[in-house]
Design a protein around this motif. Structure first.
Motif, PDB file in Angstrom:
ATOM      1  N   TRP A 215       0.853  -1.183   0.000  1.00 45.36           N
ATOM      2  CA  TRP A 215       0.000   0.000   0.000  1.00 45.36           C
ATOM      3  C   TRP A 215       0.893   1.239   0.000  1.00 45.36           C
ATOM      4  CZ3 TRP A 215      -5.368  -0.015  -0.246  1.00 45.36           C
ATOM      5  CH2 TRP A 215      -5.974  -1.269  -0.121  1.00 45.36           C
ATOM      6  N   PHE A 216       0.537   2.231  -0.857  1.00 44.98           N
ATOM      7  CA  PHE A 216       1.345   3.426  -1.038  1.00 44.98           C
ATOM      8  C   PHE A 216       0.543   4.669  -0.646  1.00 44.98           C
ATOM      9  CE2 PHE A 216       2.780   0.162  -3.904  1.00 44.98           C
ATOM     10  CZ  PHE A 216       4.162   0.205  -3.773  1.00 44.98           C
ATOM     11  N   ALA A 217       1.191   5.580   0.085  1.00 45.73           N
ATOM     12  CA  ALA A 217       0.529   6.805   0.535  1.00 45.73           C
ATOM     13  C   ALA A 217       0.227   7.704  -0.661  1.00 45.73           C
ATOM     14  CB  ALA A 217       1.410   7.532   1.539  1.00 45.73           C
ATOM     15  N   ALA A 218      -0.986   8.284  -0.660  1.00 42.14           N
ATOM     16  CA  ALA A 218      -1.407   9.146  -1.762  1.00 42.14           C
ATOM     17  C   ALA A 218      -2.439  10.146  -1.253  1.00 42.14           C
ATOM     18  CB  ALA A 218      -1.974   8.315  -2.906  1.00 42.14           C
ATOM     19  N   SER A 276       7.700  -0.571   6.230  1.00 46.53           N
ATOM     20  CA  SER A 276       7.960   0.462   5.235  1.00 46.53           C
ATOM     21  C   SER A 276       9.168   0.065   4.389  1.00 46.53           C
ATOM     22  CB  SER A 276       8.237   1.803   5.933  1.00 46.53           C
ATOM     23  OG  SER A 276       8.526   2.810   4.987  1.00 46.53           O
ATOM     24  N   TYR A 277       8.907  -0.192   3.084  1.00 46.66           N
ATOM     25  CA  TYR A 277       9.967  -0.656   2.181  1.00 46.66           C
ATOM     26  C   TYR A 277       9.622  -0.244   0.757  1.00 46.66           C
ATOM     27  CZ  TYR A 277      13.040  -3.869  -0.346  1.00 46.66           C
ATOM     28  OH  TYR A 277      13.979  -4.402  -1.196  1.00 46.66           O
ATOM     29  N   ASN A 278      10.604   0.284   0.031  1.00 49.89           N
ATOM     30  CA  ASN A 278      10.399   0.693  -1.368  1.00 49.89           C
ATOM     31  C   ASN A 278       9.193   1.623  -1.516  1.00 49.89           C
ATOM     32  OD1 ASN A 278      12.621  -0.482  -2.490  1.00 49.89           O
ATOM     33  ND2 ASN A 278      11.546  -2.165  -3.478  1.00 49.89           N
ATOM     34  N   ASP A 279       9.107   2.618  -0.611  1.00 46.46           N
ATOM     35  CA  ASP A 279       8.083   3.668  -0.670  1.00 46.46           C
ATOM     36  C   ASP A 279       6.667   3.169  -0.380  1.00 46.46           C
ATOM     37  OD1 ASP A 279       9.963   5.658  -1.407  1.00 46.46           O
ATOM     38  OD2 ASP A 279       9.876   4.960  -3.475  1.00 46.46           O
ATOM     39  N   GLY A 280       6.522   1.940   0.113  1.00 48.44           N
ATOM     40  CA  GLY A 280       5.200   1.407   0.415  1.00 48.44           C
ATOM     41  C   GLY A 280       5.174   0.664   1.731  1.00 48.44           C
ATOM     42  N   ASP A 292      18.505  -3.619  20.122  1.00 46.12           N
ATOM     43  CA  ASP A 292      18.514  -2.258  19.562  1.00 46.12           C
ATOM     44  C   ASP A 292      17.255  -1.947  18.762  1.00 46.12           C
ATOM     45  OD1 ASP A 292      21.069  -1.924  20.657  1.00 46.12           O
ATOM     46  OD2 ASP A 292      22.020  -2.713  18.854  1.00 46.12           O
ATOM     47  N   SER A 293      16.108  -2.481  19.206  1.00 46.08           N
ATOM     48  CA  SER A 293      14.813  -2.197  18.563  1.00 46.08           C
ATOM     49  C   SER A 293      14.811  -2.540  17.084  1.00 46.08           C
ATOM     50  CB  SER A 293      14.444  -0.716  18.755  1.00 46.08           C
ATOM     51  OG  SER A 293      14.266  -0.415  20.114  1.00 46.08           O
ATOM     52  N   LYS A 294      15.364  -3.689  16.765  1.00 49.49           N
ATOM     53  CA  LYS A 294      15.354  -4.175  15.389  1.00 49.49           C
ATOM     54  C   LYS A 294      14.628  -5.521  15.343  1.00 49.49           C
ATOM     55  CE  LYS A 294      19.626  -1.837  14.041  1.00 49.49           C
ATOM     56  NZ  LYS A 294      21.014  -1.999  13.543  1.00 49.49           N
ATOM     57  N   TYR A 295      14.073  -5.838  14.162  1.00 46.82           N
ATOM     58  CA  TYR A 295      13.250  -7.033  14.023  1.00 46.82           C
ATOM     59  C   TYR A 295      13.497  -7.695  12.666  1.00 46.82           C
ATOM     60  CZ  TYR A 295      10.704  -4.559  17.713  1.00 46.82           C
ATOM     61  OH  TYR A 295      10.375  -3.876  18.851  1.00 46.82           O
ATOM     62  N   ILE A 296      13.351  -9.025  12.648  1.00 51.19           N
ATOM     63  CA  ILE A 296      13.318  -9.768  11.392  1.00 51.19           C
ATOM     64  C   ILE A 296      11.848  -9.992  11.042  1.00 51.19           C
ATOM     65  CG2 ILE A 296      13.910 -11.901  10.188  1.00 51.19           C
ATOM     66  CD1 ILE A 296      16.317 -10.190  10.781  1.00 51.19           C
ATOM     67  N   VAL A 297      11.451  -9.544   9.853  1.00 53.19           N
ATOM     68  CA  VAL A 297      10.058  -9.648   9.412  1.00 53.19           C
ATOM     69  C   VAL A 297       9.968 -10.657   8.275  1.00 53.19           C
ATOM     70  CG1 VAL A 297       8.080  -8.422   8.440  1.00 53.19           C
ATOM     71  CG2 VAL A 297       9.568  -7.283  10.090  1.00 53.19           C
ATOM     72  N   MET A 307      15.340  -7.389   7.707  1.00 52.89           N
ATOM     73  CA  MET A 307      15.492  -6.731   9.005  1.00 52.89           C
ATOM     74  C   MET A 307      14.981  -5.290   8.902  1.00 52.89           C
ATOM     75  SD  MET A 307      18.892  -6.244  11.355  1.00 52.89           S
ATOM     76  CE  MET A 307      19.591  -4.984  10.284  1.00 52.89           C
ATOM     77  N   PHE A 308      14.227  -4.850   9.944  1.00 53.67           N
ATOM     78  CA  PHE A 308      13.694  -3.499   9.991  1.00 53.67           C
ATOM     79  C   PHE A 308      13.919  -2.902  11.372  1.00 53.67           C
ATOM     80  CE2 PHE A 308      11.316  -5.460   6.574  1.00 53.67           C
ATOM     81  CZ  PHE A 308      11.238  -4.454   5.619  1.00 53.67           C
ATOM     82  N   ARG A 309      14.018  -1.573  11.400  1.00 56.56           N
ATOM     83  CA  ARG A 309      14.048  -0.856  12.675  1.00 56.56           C
ATOM     84  C   ARG A 309      12.617  -0.649  13.162  1.00 56.56           C
ATOM     85  NH1 ARG A 309      17.740   1.975   9.490  1.00 56.56           N
ATOM     86  NH2 ARG A 309      16.144   3.541   9.024  1.00 56.56           N
ATOM     87  N   HIS A 310      12.486  -0.344  14.462  1.00 54.06           N
ATOM     88  CA  HIS A 310      11.170  -0.162  15.053  1.00 54.06           C
ATOM     89  C   HIS A 310      10.403   0.956  14.347  1.00 54.06           C
ATOM     90  CE1 HIS A 310       8.090   0.987  17.996  1.00 54.06           C
ATOM     91  NE2 HIS A 310       8.216  -0.238  18.489  1.00 54.06           N
ATOM     92  N   SER A 311      11.118   2.018  13.982  1.00 57.99           N
ATOM     93  CA  SER A 311      10.478   3.170  13.340  1.00 57.99           C
ATOM     94  C   SER A 311       9.967   2.861  11.943  1.00 57.99           C
ATOM     95  CB  SER A 311      11.467   4.339  13.267  1.00 57.99           C
ATOM     96  OG  SER A 311      12.629   3.964  12.539  1.00 57.99           O
ATOM     97  N   GLU A 312      10.380   1.742  11.361  1.00 60.35           N
ATOM     98  CA  GLU A 312       9.951   1.369  10.014  1.00 60.35           C
ATOM     99  C   GLU A 312       8.766   0.407  10.022  1.00 60.35           C
ATOM    100  OE1 GLU A 312      14.195   1.545   7.628  1.00 60.35           O
ATOM    101  OE2 GLU A 312      13.779  -0.195   8.909  1.00 60.35           O
ATOM    102  N   LEU A 313       8.204   0.165  11.210  1.00 57.90           N
ATOM    103  CA  LEU A 313       7.102  -0.786  11.345  1.00 57.90           C
ATOM    104  C   LEU A 313       5.900  -0.122  12.005  1.00 57.90           C
ATOM    105  CD1 LEU A 313       9.103  -3.874  12.678  1.00 57.90           C
ATOM    106  CD2 LEU A 313       8.400  -3.441  10.317  1.00 57.90           C
TER     107      LEU A 313
END
Length: 333
Positions: A215-218, A276-280, A292-297, A307-313
């Motif tokens: 899903w992409f923000a618009a 949040s990945y590739n603008d979506g 360090d507030s990181k996760y494997i999704v 792997m993503f940071r907490h702020s990217e989820l």
């Protein structure tokens, strides 16, 4: 009429494999070289009296430092063997001594026994096929087990309004499965009455291969027809990068921006999230909690892990019947 006599003899493996010009492999009895084999060519039999001696010429051993005069030797038959057949692909086992080789420099070890290579190429290919089939079965079982582990905790046996839960008598320690609902759920048919207005922030999905589930923000630019809108993406740009991309999409590919009222300090294993990945935003499941507030999704559609940071989820929510609904959660009361 009497048949003609014949002086021809049955050809032995020696005659078939060690003719002049045949490519062979040569072993050495010199100290430090036992067990190694070198490529060479049969020149001729070295003696008419002793048919088991041959004159051979090495391919990569030379008599001079310049490397222009190949080494020739007279060798016994026991030091010679034909070049072993090679399969197309093979996994190789290592030894305690580690040396890096290219695949073209390796082959499966075989023994020259009584005029035949052991194991035969046909047998190796059968074993390889059986090995691949076993690996595929193991992978399929692991995939099913992993999916079962992820999905089972999220299955809802019975969905009930939250206010009804307070009226039930629940034993201490009992697990009750529920769905947290942000608002009263409207009937599905009411979705057709939900309209998006000009300037409204939304999220848009795509049916293009490789973008399913994202899903992409618009922003809604204008209404162009019944259940059809002109939108402008907030992160996707035109091919010449001159402006943000605009396109017409139908209502089935549009949803409002999810509410940001749900704040999660730390995601847990198997939490369903948007990454949040590739603008979506891509739907996945927390497969591993790191430091360090990181996760494997884990992403089910592509069967990939990142792997993503907490702020990217963000916690995943579903847009159903015109309302935002959280996934089912197991709550211990």
């Amino acid at each position: 009429m009497a048949p003609k006599s014949s002086n021809s003899k049955c050809k032995t493996p020696q005659d078939l494999h060690f003719k002049p010009g045949s490519i062979v492999e040569i072993s050495s009895d010199d100290d430090g070289f036992r067990g190694s084999w070198y490529v060479g060519t049969i020149i001729r039999r070295a003696s008419t009296k002793n048919p088991n001696k041959y004159l051979v010429q090495y391919e990569k051993l030379f008599n001079d430092k310049a490397g222009k005069k190949p080494l020739r030797e007279i060798l016994d038959l026991v030091q010679l063997r034909p070049v072993a057949p090679r399969e197309k692909q093979r996994k190789f086992k290592g030894t305690r001594e580690q040396i890096v080789f290219g695949e073209e420099d390796l082959r499966l070890h075989r023994e020259w026994d009584n005029g035949e290579w052991q194991p035969s190429l046909e047998r190796v290919q059968e074993e390889k096929q059986e090995e691949n089939e076993e690996e595929d079965e193991v992978k399929e079982e692991k995939k099913k087990d992993k999916l079962k582990e992820e999905v089972e905790p999220m299955i809802t046996k019975e969905v009930k309004p939250i206010e009804a839960m307070t009226e039930e008598k629940v034993s201490k320690g009992m697990l009750v499965e529920e769905t947290l609902i942000l608002k009263e759920v409207k009937p599905i048919e009411a979705m057709s009455d939900e309209k998006f207005s000009k300037g409204m922030p939304v999220e848009v999905s795509s049916d293009e291969e490789g973008f399913e589930g994202a899903w992409f923000a618009a922003t809604i630019v204008e209404v162009v027809g019944k259940d059809k809108y002109l939108i402008e993406y907030q992160s996707l740009r035109t091919e010449d990068d001159s402006d943000f991309l605009r396109e017409e999409v139908d209502i089935l590919h549009i949803r409002p921006r999810p509410p940001e009222t749900i704040v999660v300090d730390r995601f847990k294993l198997l939490d369903e999230v948007d990454a949040s990945y590739n603008d979506g935003w891509w739907v996945g499941v927390i497969a591993k909690v790191l430091a360090d507030s990181k996760y494997i999704v884990y992403f089910r559609d592509s069967e990939e892990e990142m792997m993503f940071r907490h702020s990217e989820l963000r916690l995943h929510q579903d847009w159903i019947g015109g309302e935002w609904i959280l996934p089912s959660l197991a709550v211990k009361l």
